[in-house]
Design an enzyme around this catalytic site. Structure first.
Site, mmCIF file in Angstrom:
data_model
loop_
_atom_site.group_PDB
_atom_site.id
_atom_site.type_symbol
_atom_site.label_atom_id
_atom_site.label_comp_id
_atom_site.label_asym_id
_atom_site.label_seq_id
_atom_site.Cartn_x
_atom_site.Cartn_y
_atom_site.Cartn_z
ATOM 1 N N HIS A 91 0.826 -1.215 0.000
ATOM 2 C CA HIS A 91 0.000 0.000 0.000
ATOM 3 C C HIS A 91 0.862 1.269 0.000
ATOM 4 O O HIS A 91 0.499 2.267 0.622
ATOM 5 C CB HIS A 91 -0.952 0.027 1.197
ATOM 6 C CG HIS A 91 -1.976 -1.063 1.204
ATOM 7 N ND1 HIS A 91 -3.247 -0.916 0.689
ATOM 8 C CD2 HIS A 91 -1.918 -2.345 1.650
ATOM 9 C CE1 HIS A 91 -3.936 -2.038 0.836
ATOM 10 N NE2 HIS A 91 -3.147 -2.934 1.412
ATOM 11 N N ASN A 165 -10.395 -2.647 2.397
ATOM 12 C CA ASN A 165 -10.076 -2.622 0.965
ATOM 13 C C ASN A 165 -11.341 -2.356 0.162
ATOM 14 O O ASN A 165 -12.441 -2.323 0.713
ATOM 15 C CB ASN A 165 -9.497 -3.980 0.530
ATOM 16 C CG ASN A 165 -8.025 -4.138 0.894
ATOM 17 O OD1 ASN A 165 -7.339 -3.162 1.201
ATOM 18 N ND2 ASN A 165 -7.548 -5.368 0.835
HETATM 19 FE FE1 HDE Z 1 -2.545 -4.736 5.422
HETATM 20 N N1 HDE Z 1 -0.741 -3.979 5.911
HETATM 21 N N2 HDE Z 1 -1.941 -6.554 6.024
HETATM 22 N N3 HDE Z 1 -4.311 -5.564 4.821
HETATM 23 N N4 HDE Z 1 -3.189 -2.961 4.817
HETATM 24 C C1 HDE Z 1 -0.353 -2.702 5.742
HETATM 25 O O1 HDE Z 1 0.762 -1.464 7.379
HETATM 26 C C2 HDE Z 1 -0.844 -6.802 6.789
HETATM 27 C C3 HDE Z 1 -4.679 -6.869 4.934
HETATM 28 C C4 HDE Z 1 -4.434 -2.625 4.395
HETATM 29 O O2 HDE Z 1 -3.157 3.567 4.012
HETATM 30 C C5 HDE Z 1 0.985 -2.408 6.372
HETATM 31 O O3 HDE Z 1 1.052 0.725 7.767
HETATM 32 C C6 HDE Z 1 -0.824 -8.189 7.175
HETATM 33 C C7 HDE Z 1 -6.090 -7.024 4.728
HETATM 34 C C8 HDE Z 1 -4.482 -1.236 4.025
HETATM 35 O O4 HDE Z 1 -1.538 3.378 5.475
HETATM 36 C C9 HDE Z 1 1.378 -3.752 7.010
HETATM 37 C C10 HDE Z 1 -1.926 -8.754 6.610
HETATM 38 C C11 HDE Z 1 -6.552 -5.768 4.473
HETATM 39 C C12 HDE Z 1 -3.197 -0.742 4.267
HETATM 40 C C13 HDE Z 1 0.193 -4.620 6.653
HETATM 41 C C14 HDE Z 1 -2.625 -7.731 5.900
HETATM 42 C C15 HDE Z 1 -5.434 -4.867 4.527
HETATM 43 C C16 HDE Z 1 -2.417 -1.842 4.762
HETATM 44 C C17 HDE Z 1 1.996 -1.775 5.467
HETATM 45 C C18 HDE Z 1 -2.358 -10.213 6.681
HETATM 46 C C19 HDE Z 1 -7.989 -5.354 4.159
HETATM 47 C C20 HDE Z 1 -2.717 0.659 4.005
HETATM 48 C C21 HDE Z 1 2.102 -0.330 5.936
HETATM 49 C C22 HDE Z 1 -2.552 -10.681 7.993
HETATM 50 C C23 HDE Z 1 -8.923 -5.612 5.250
HETATM 51 C C24 HDE Z 1 -2.939 1.554 5.192
HETATM 52 C C25 HDE Z 1 1.265 -0.242 7.112
HETATM 53 C C26 HDE Z 1 -2.508 2.952 4.863
HETATM 54 C C27 HDE Z 1 -1.075 -1.741 5.148
HETATM 55 C C28 HDE Z 1 0.117 -5.876 7.087
HETATM 56 C C29 HDE Z 1 -3.800 -7.988 5.155
HETATM 57 C C30 HDE Z 1 -5.598 -3.464 4.277
HETATM 58 C C31 HDE Z 1 2.699 -4.337 6.540
HETATM 59 C C32 HDE Z 1 0.231 -8.837 8.014
HETATM 60 C C33 HDE Z 1 -6.895 -8.320 4.817
HETATM 61 C C34 HDE Z 1 -5.690 -0.471 3.495
HETATM 62 O O5 HDE Z 1 1.498 -3.648 8.387
#
Ligand code: HDE
Length: 714
Positions: A91, A165
């Site tokens: 992201h 999302n």
């Molecule tokens: Fe994320 N995700 N994600 N994700 N995600 C990040 O956090 C992570 C997942 C989502 O505008 C990171 O600050 C893991 C689902 C958005 O700043 C990180 C898993 C959904 C954003 C991270 C998921 C998301 C992130 C990278 C699986 C939808 C952007 C930078 C367990 C419900 C937020 C940060 C923004 C960002 C980890 C799966 C949505 C690496 C470990 C499911 C919208 O922490």
């Protein structure tokens, strides 16, 4: 929009001798909308020393070596050298806006005791960041990808982050698989290709070996992955959450954001071109809509499942690769969100905002979804390296509006100056403060829901998580014919780029054939794979044949508010028609861009100048929703002989857009060898065209034209 600047050349501005700087600056003052807070202030070093010369390094003689002593130059360069921070692991590419959330009616007795969900008169500030997932910070906006939809609610009880999302399911069921998935979708490690896309071997290798991804991959192969703009996307919390009411009753909920503007997408050829013509297409659209006062709005809704009904579905509520079809549990609207202010500074706000699904408030709680459970850990952890330590909550955009006193101390970049001697609890030196607050129905301390869990510690997935295909089948069967065509094209495009034949075959035979055999066979034929003749997994009898709520064609707003319309003109144009169409479009809330052969004004048929917003080359057809060409014999003649205008019309036609040709402009049909259809309209004047043109536009695309663009099997 062109902003007139006072006439001063850069060298005049830099010089100190001839230019009347005070007068120049006064003129700029009256024009600049995005003002710096340094207006009227002296230029100083970071230590506060006034700077007398910002042009020359301190040196020995005018032609001699520079001096290390020059603390002003060194401070400036050192700071510059460290201007960047690591981008987000996923992201990374995003854009954001401020706004507010307002609940429709108090929910304390029926759903949630959260303070921000009680008073319909209260506006809770929000900051929303939209993003793509795969590409780096500078990648294109319109690539095929999932879009992040992250909302930070600054409530009086603390920050609540709904980090969702624009698609309602996810690729994997368990957080432990996330690094594998991300490594597979990211650009390949040896050559860092491709940027911003999933059309490559490692992605398809992983997903073809991971059947739980089938449903989500299908979503990314639909038009949802190429939204027309960020204002026209749905948002989903994906996981099942809990809400706790004032009596302590817990219910399961799924969060949905529904855009008032309707749900619309690009077509693939358009998305690809737009990524090159305007890398910033989505951020520009959101920015301009907000600047123009057309504030995007979403309704927040929840699907509510009573505790007793947890096991009544043929899927597991804790499985993030599943939706609850809206036909089984309708979405109850609970409030609205309006985005009405652009950030002042991209870095300080959009880049430094730190979302985390673990940021919740009393009245909201987690479920045991194993993907959600992993996310609760990951987000804070990642901020520690991205934002340089555990004090990122003190960065202005992350600060809660609620007071936050704790005994947490020190660490990198601490801003707060903690007073007193007691940084522990219990203490008697500071009267025991800050103290715990017992939980309660109103304004209480946070209390986790007392869920009973009684099981063995195991590393295993529940049997109820093992059906990977039936919801993908339901989704595919719920799409309209044109949407299904796009899905076939998208799989074929992506898999066609996969170099390893065995990966193509595996995806078709072991995944697609289990979603829908016809889909698998059509894709197979397009990518040189032997079409499969049977699924590899026995199909499950569906509890629902179709879910109409899943087709985007059922999610249009029915009007043209927020649409962008190009008005193509050249010298000799009928200026009155331009004005009439502009007025009619603006009355419907559409955005008009008048485009000429250059960015300078055009001469109307009556000799009067007709202002333009830009040139037809500057704002190509892929950046608008529809096209209008007014009459004016000379103007139309000029367009008939001009490749840019002809291409404009042909491309808009190819992308199934509504086109209206007024008066003499109907002669353009011959020039571009097109015949009128239900969205390619001719008429005597604006009055005659207005109604059918707006109606065709509101349908978003002229789907009936599709067979003329490409041959589609019956
Ligand atoms: Fe994320 N995700 N994600 N994700 N995600 C990040 O956090 C992570 C997942 C989502 O505008 C990171 O600050 C893991 C689902 C958005 O700043 C990180 C898993 C959904 C954003 C991270 C998921 C998301 C992130 C990278 C699986 C939808 C952007 C930078 C367990 C419900 C937020 C940060 C923004 C960002 C980890 C799966 C949505 C690496 C470990 C499911 C919208 O922490």
């Amino acid at each position: 929009m062109a902003i007139d600047k006072p006439d001063a050349t850069p060298s005049e501005l830099a010089g100190t001798d001839t230019l009347d700087r005070a007068n120049h600056n006064a003129k700029v003052d009256s024009l600049e909308r995005f003002r710096s807070d340094a207006t009227g202030k002296a230029l100083r070093t970071n230590q506060g020393v006034k700077i007398s010369d910002n042009q020359n390094t301190l040196r020995v003689g005018a032609r001699g070596p520079s001096l290390l002593e020059d603390f002003i130059m060194r401070e400036k360069i050192t700071h510059f050298d460290h201007e960047r921070i690591p981008e987000r692991i996923v992201h990374a590419r995003g854009t954001a806006a401020h706004g507010y959330f307002q609940v429709y009616k108090p929910l304390g007795d029926t759903l949630s005791k959260a303070g921000f969900l009680q008073d319909p008169a209260k506006q809770t500030p929000v900051f929303v960041r939209f993003s793509t997932v795969q590409g780096p910070r500078g990648s294109g906006d319109t690539v095929r990808d999932v879009r992040g939809f992250a909302v930070k609610f600054f409530t009086e009880e603390g920050n609540f982050d709904l980090v969702g999302n624009n698609m309602p399911v996810f690729f994997i069921q368990d957080a432990i698989k996330f690094p594998d998935f991300v490594h597979a979708v990211k650009p390949e490690p040896h050559n860092e290709i491709p940027t911003g896309g999933s059309a490559h071997d490692t992605f398809w290798d992983f997903v073809s070996l991971t059947p739980e991804s089938a449903h989500m991959v299908l979503w990314t192969m639909t038009d949802r992955a190429i939204p027309v703009n960020l204002r026209s996307m749905q948002g989903f919390g994906i996981h099942t959450f809990r809400m706790i009411d004032k009596k302590g009753v817990s219910r399961f909920v799924k969060f949905h954001w529904k855009p008032k503007q309707g749900v619309r997408s690009l077509v693939w050829d358009e998305a690809q071109k737009l990524a090159g013509k305007d890398t910033d297409a989505h951020r520009r659209d959101l920015w301009e809509a907000i600047e123009s006062g057309d504030y995007p709005e979403w309704e927040l809704g929840v699907q509510i499942v009573e505790e007793k009904d947890e096991h009544t579905f043929d899927f597991d509520l804790l499985d993030p690769t599943k939706i609850i079809p809206e036909e089984l549990v309708p979405v109850t609207p609970i409030g609205k969100m309006v985005l009405n202010r652009n950030p002042d500074n991209f870095f300080a706000e959009t880049e430094q905002v730190a979302f985390c699904p673990a940021h919740i408030v009393p009245g909201i709680d987690f479920s045991n979804d194993p993907l959600l459970q992993g996310r609760l850990f990951s987000y804070t952890d990642t901020q520690i390296s991205r934002l340089g330590g555990p004090n990122f909550h003190e960065i202005p955009i992350n600060r809660p509006l609620a007071p936050n006193h704790s005994n947490q101390r020190d660490a990198m970049h601490r801003q707060r100056i903690d007073k007193g001697r007691a940084s522990y609890e219990p203490n008697s030196i500071d009267g025991g403060w800050p103290k715990e607050t017992p939980p309660g129905p109103v304004d209480g301390g946070f209390e986790s829901y007392h869920e009973r869990v009684d099981a063995h510690k195991v590393r295993e997935r529940s049997e109820s998580f093992k059906d990977h295909f039936s919801q993908a089948t339901l989704f595919y069967h719920s799409l309209s014919k044109p949407e299904q065509e796009h899905v076939v094209d998208a799989y074929s495009f992506e898999l066609g780029k996969v170099e390893r034949q065995w990966i193509r075959e595996r995806q078709v035979k072991e995944i697609l054939a289990n979603i829908d055999l016809d889909l698998a066979q059509r894709v197979a034929r397009k990518i040189g794979v032997e079409p499969p003749t049977a699924p590899t997994v026995p199909p499950k009898k569906p509890s629902l044949e179709k879910s109409p709520a899943l087709s985007q064609l059922n999610l249009l707003s029915g009007n043209i508010k927020g649409f962008k319309v190009a008005v193509l003109i050249a010298d000799g144009v009928n200026g009155a028609e331009v004005d009439a169409m502009k007025k009619a479009l603006k009355a419907e809330g559409a955005h008009v861009k008048v485009l000429g052969p250059t960015a300078g004004p055009v001469k109307g048929a009556d000799g009067k100048p007709v202002p333009v917003d830009g040139s037809a080359e500057g704002l190509p057809s892929v950046a608008v929703d529809a096209v209008f060409v007014p009459g004016g014999a000379q103007s139309v003649k000029a367009m008939q002989d001009d490749g840019v205008y002809k291409h404009y019309l042909l491309e808009a036609y190819k992308h199934l857009k509504a086109i209206a040709l007024s008066g003499e402009a109907k002669d353009l049909l011959q020039a571009v060898h097109l015949t009128a259809d239900e969205g390619l309209l001719t008429g005597a004047d604006v009055k005659a065209l207005q109604k059918p043109f707006f109606a065709a536009m509101a349908k978003h695309r002229v789907w009936a034209r599709m067979p003329k663009i490409k041959s589609i099997p019956a």
